[in-house]
Design a protein around this motif. Structure first.
Motif, mmCIF file in Angstrom:
data_model
loop_
_atom_site.group_PDB
_atom_site.id
_atom_site.type_symbol
_atom_site.label_atom_id
_atom_site.label_comp_id
_atom_site.label_asym_id
_atom_site.label_seq_id
_atom_site.Cartn_x
_atom_site.Cartn_y
_atom_site.Cartn_z
ATOM 1 N N LYS A 1 13.151 16.138 6.110
ATOM 2 C CA LYS A 1 13.905 14.927 6.461
ATOM 3 C C LYS A 1 12.983 13.715 6.459
ATOM 4 N N GLU A 2 11.729 13.913 6.888
ATOM 5 C CA GLU A 2 10.769 12.811 6.915
ATOM 6 C C GLU A 2 10.524 12.255 5.516
ATOM 7 N N GLU A 3 10.424 13.136 4.532
ATOM 8 C CA GLU A 3 10.210 12.675 3.156
ATOM 9 C C GLU A 3 11.425 11.906 2.647
ATOM 10 N N ILE A 4 12.607 12.318 3.050
ATOM 11 C CA ILE A 4 13.810 11.594 2.643
ATOM 12 C C ILE A 4 13.788 10.191 3.241
ATOM 13 N N PHE A 5 13.423 10.091 4.517
ATOM 14 C CA PHE A 5 13.350 8.770 5.134
ATOM 15 C C PHE A 5 12.310 7.905 4.425
ATOM 16 N N GLU A 6 11.172 8.473 4.082
ATOM 17 C CA GLU A 6 10.136 7.705 3.394
ATOM 18 C C GLU A 6 10.663 7.157 2.069
ATOM 19 N N ALA A 7 11.472 7.951 1.376
ATOM 20 C CA ALA A 7 12.039 7.483 0.112
ATOM 21 C C ALA A 7 13.042 6.357 0.351
ATOM 22 N N ILE A 8 13.824 6.458 1.417
ATOM 23 C CA ILE A 8 14.744 5.374 1.780
ATOM 24 C C ILE A 8 13.954 4.109 2.090
ATOM 25 N N PHE A 9 12.865 4.258 2.839
ATOM 26 C CA PHE A 9 12.005 3.131 3.195
ATOM 27 C C PHE A 9 11.454 2.459 1.937
ATOM 28 N N ARG A 10 10.993 3.267 0.972
ATOM 29 C CA ARG A 10 10.450 2.699 -0.269
ATOM 30 C C ARG A 10 11.544 1.993 -1.060
ATOM 31 N N ARG A 11 12.730 2.585 -1.114
ATOM 32 C CA ARG A 11 13.820 1.973 -1.870
ATOM 33 C C ARG A 11 14.202 0.623 -1.271
ATOM 34 N N ILE A 12 14.308 0.563 0.045
ATOM 35 C CA ILE A 12 14.626 -0.702 0.698
ATOM 36 C C ILE A 12 13.505 -1.715 0.471
ATOM 37 N N GLY A 13 12.252 -1.249 0.525
ATOM 38 C CA GLY A 13 11.125 -2.133 0.283
ATOM 39 C C GLY A 13 11.158 -2.753 -1.102
ATOM 40 N N GLU A 14 11.534 -1.971 -2.095
ATOM 41 C CA GLU A 14 11.627 -2.482 -3.464
ATOM 42 C C GLU A 14 12.724 -3.536 -3.581
ATOM 43 N N GLN A 15 13.845 -3.288 -2.920
ATOM 44 C CA GLN A 15 14.929 -4.269 -2.944
ATOM 45 C C GLN A 15 14.511 -5.547 -2.227
ATOM 46 N N ASN A 16 13.796 -5.399 -1.114
ATOM 47 C CA ASN A 16 13.361 -6.570 -0.352
ATOM 48 C C ASN A 16 12.370 -7.419 -1.132
#
Length: 216
Positions: free
Chosen positions: A53-68
């Motif tokens: 689950k932690e790796e999934i959250f990290e991927a969400i974090f990266r995706r949001i970071g790219e959009q930001n």
């Protein structure tokens, strides 16, 4: 449901489902089995892309970071604004971006999850401060709208203060305490040569996030 033969579509499905669950149930209350059930993928399909689950959250974090970063780049590259105007605009864009509300909703308390806190701080030092805040500060110094020195160090300090000290996911306070933090933040930057970075609208935005976290 069989695993999608297009890996990027499978990853998107997992991240979208996990984001929905983190918003609905909270990060801590969401299990990997919940994500498996939500996606209707097999356990093997999930584990093919993510080990936890932690790796999934990290991927969400990266995706949001790219959009930001794409949104912040538009402010940084706007030729109509001087340096101080860009700095204020980039703070406002980040504060009221829908992704900011999403991150505050899906992210667990960062003091209880140092790995996620480290991810955020690393992004500040490696991407946001050098790629956005430092060049804006340098422009402001050059055009006279900011009377400061050491733009690299000032950029880093601004980012750490605003994303750690003012972040309700790191250190919760009440609305009066958050207002005092914002006022102190402005005073510190005033001393460094940046005039009134946070206006009343932005301060109210911080107060709103503080209220939402206390209700959670």
């Amino acid at each position: 449901m069989a695993r999608n033969k297009y890996p990027e579509e499978t990853v998107k499905l997992i991240l979208d489902a996990a984001t929905h669950l983190f918003v609905e149930k909270g990060y801590d209350a969401t299990s990997l089995q919940d994500i498996i059930s939500e996606t209707k993928l097999s356990k093997g399909a999930i584990y093919h892309h993510f080990s936890s689950k932690e790796e999934i959250f990290e991927a969400i974090f990266r995706r949001i970071g790219e959009q930001n970063t794409a949104a912040l780049a538009k402010v940084r590259d706007n030729p109509a604004l001087n340096g101080l105007e860009k700095l204020r605009a980039i703070f406002k864009a980040a504060l009221f971006n829908s992704n900011q509300s999403l991150m505050l909703t899906v992210t667990p308390c960062l003091l209880d999850n140092p790995r996620f806190l480290a991810m955020q701080i690393a992004q500040l030092y490696q991407i946001v401060a050098p790629g956005f805040i430092q060049p804006i500060l340098q422009q402001g110094i050059d055009d006279g709208s900011i009377q400061a020195s050491n733009p690299r160090e000032l950029a880093e300090s601004i980012m750490v203060l605003s994303n750690v000290w003012l972040n309700p996911l790191v250190s919760m306070t009440d609305e009066a305490g958050m207002r005092r933090r914002c006022q102190t933040f402005n005073a510190l930057l005033q001393g460094a040569g940046v005039r009134q970075l946070l206006d009343e609208e932005m301060i109210e935005g911080y107060l709103g996030y503080c209220r939402s976290q206390r209700r959670a």
